[in-house]
Write a protein that holds these residues in place. Structure first.
Motif, short mmCIF file in Angstrom:
data_model
loop_
_atom_site.label_atom_id
_atom_site.label_comp_id
_atom_site.label_asym_id
_atom_site.label_seq_id
_atom_site.Cartn_x
_atom_site.Cartn_y
_atom_site.Cartn_z
N GLN A 52 32.78 16.68 30.65
CA GLN A 52 31.64 15.76 30.73
C GLN A 52 31.25 15.52 32.18
N ALA A 53 30.03 15.16 32.38
CA ALA A 53 29.55 14.83 33.71
C ALA A 53 30.43 13.74 34.31
N GLY A 54 30.75 13.90 35.59
CA GLY A 54 31.60 12.95 36.28
C GLY A 54 33.05 13.36 36.36
N ALA A 55 33.44 14.31 35.54
CA ALA A 55 34.82 14.77 35.53
C ALA A 55 35.10 15.67 36.74
N ILE A 99 36.54 20.70 42.21
CA ILE A 99 35.17 20.23 42.04
C ILE A 99 35.23 18.83 41.46
N ASN A 100 34.67 17.89 42.18
CA ASN A 100 34.66 16.49 41.74
C ASN A 100 33.26 16.07 41.32
N SER A 101 33.21 15.01 40.53
CA SER A 101 31.93 14.43 40.09
C SER A 101 31.01 15.51 39.56
N LEU A 102 31.50 16.26 38.61
CA LEU A 102 30.73 17.38 38.07
C LEU A 102 29.41 16.91 37.47
N LYS A 103 28.40 17.75 37.66
CA LYS A 103 27.05 17.49 37.16
C LYS A 103 26.64 18.62 36.22
N PRO A 104 25.72 18.37 35.31
CA PRO A 104 25.27 19.45 34.42
C PRO A 104 24.76 20.67 35.19
N GLU A 105 24.19 20.46 36.34
CA GLU A 105 23.69 21.59 37.13
C GLU A 105 24.80 22.42 37.76
N ASP A 106 26.03 21.96 37.66
CA ASP A 106 27.16 22.76 38.11
C ASP A 106 27.58 23.79 37.06
N THR A 107 26.98 23.73 35.90
CA THR A 107 27.30 24.70 34.85
C THR A 107 26.99 26.11 35.33
N ALA A 108 28.01 26.95 35.30
CA ALA A 108 27.88 28.31 35.83
C ALA A 108 29.18 29.06 35.56
N VAL A 122 32.37 27.34 33.67
CA VAL A 122 32.39 25.87 33.75
C VAL A 122 31.12 25.37 33.08
N THR A 123 31.29 24.51 32.10
CA THR A 123 30.15 23.92 31.40
C THR A 123 30.29 22.41 31.47
N VAL A 124 29.24 21.77 31.98
CA VAL A 124 29.24 20.33 32.16
C VAL A 124 28.20 19.72 31.24
N SER A 125 28.64 18.86 30.36
CA SER A 125 27.73 18.20 29.43
C SER A 125 27.32 16.85 29.99
N SER A 126 26.11 16.45 29.65
CA SER A 126 25.58 15.18 30.17
C SER A 126 25.92 14.02 29.24
#
Length: 121
Positions: A12-15, A81-90, A117-121
């Protein structure tokens, strides 16, 4: 040298995530390690690099949330990678080179297969 990237997943975002790059075939310590990421339809994007002496270099857009490190005793490199954002999905790739310390794909001779890496919002 053969590289294996791991540690990706769905978060999830923020992880936070720590990606690993393990090397086999040769001692990893003399190599520069680089991390890149790629999304569909886009070019592979440089994140950071670390030299054999642990000098680090980050893309300007990656400073702050990304931390590159290495443990030569374990023949491994890492990307925190800290504070992951959906745009970090790659797909995140590690790369290595014996000589070059650079930010271009062409600077690296050896590549791992990538970890998603998939980041959900």
């Amino acid at each position: 040298v053969q590289l294996q990237a791991s540690g990706g997943g769905l978060v999830q975002a923020g992880a936070s995530l720590r990606l690993s790059c393990t090397a086999s075939g040769r001692t990893f310590s003399p190599y520069v390690i680089g991390w890149f990421r790629q999304t569909p339809g886009k070019e592979r994007e440089f994140i950071a690099a670390i030299t054999s002496r642990s000098n680090t270099y980050y893309a300007d857009s990656m400073k702050g949330r990304f931390t590159i490190s290495r443990d030569n005793a374990k023949n491994a490199g890492y990307l925190q990678i800290n504070s992951l954002k959906p745009e970090d999905t790659a797909i995140y790739f590690c790369a290595a080179d014996e000589v070059t310390y650079g930010s271009r794909v062409s600077d690296y001779d050896y590549w791992g297969q990538g970890t998603q890496v998939t980041v959900s919002s």
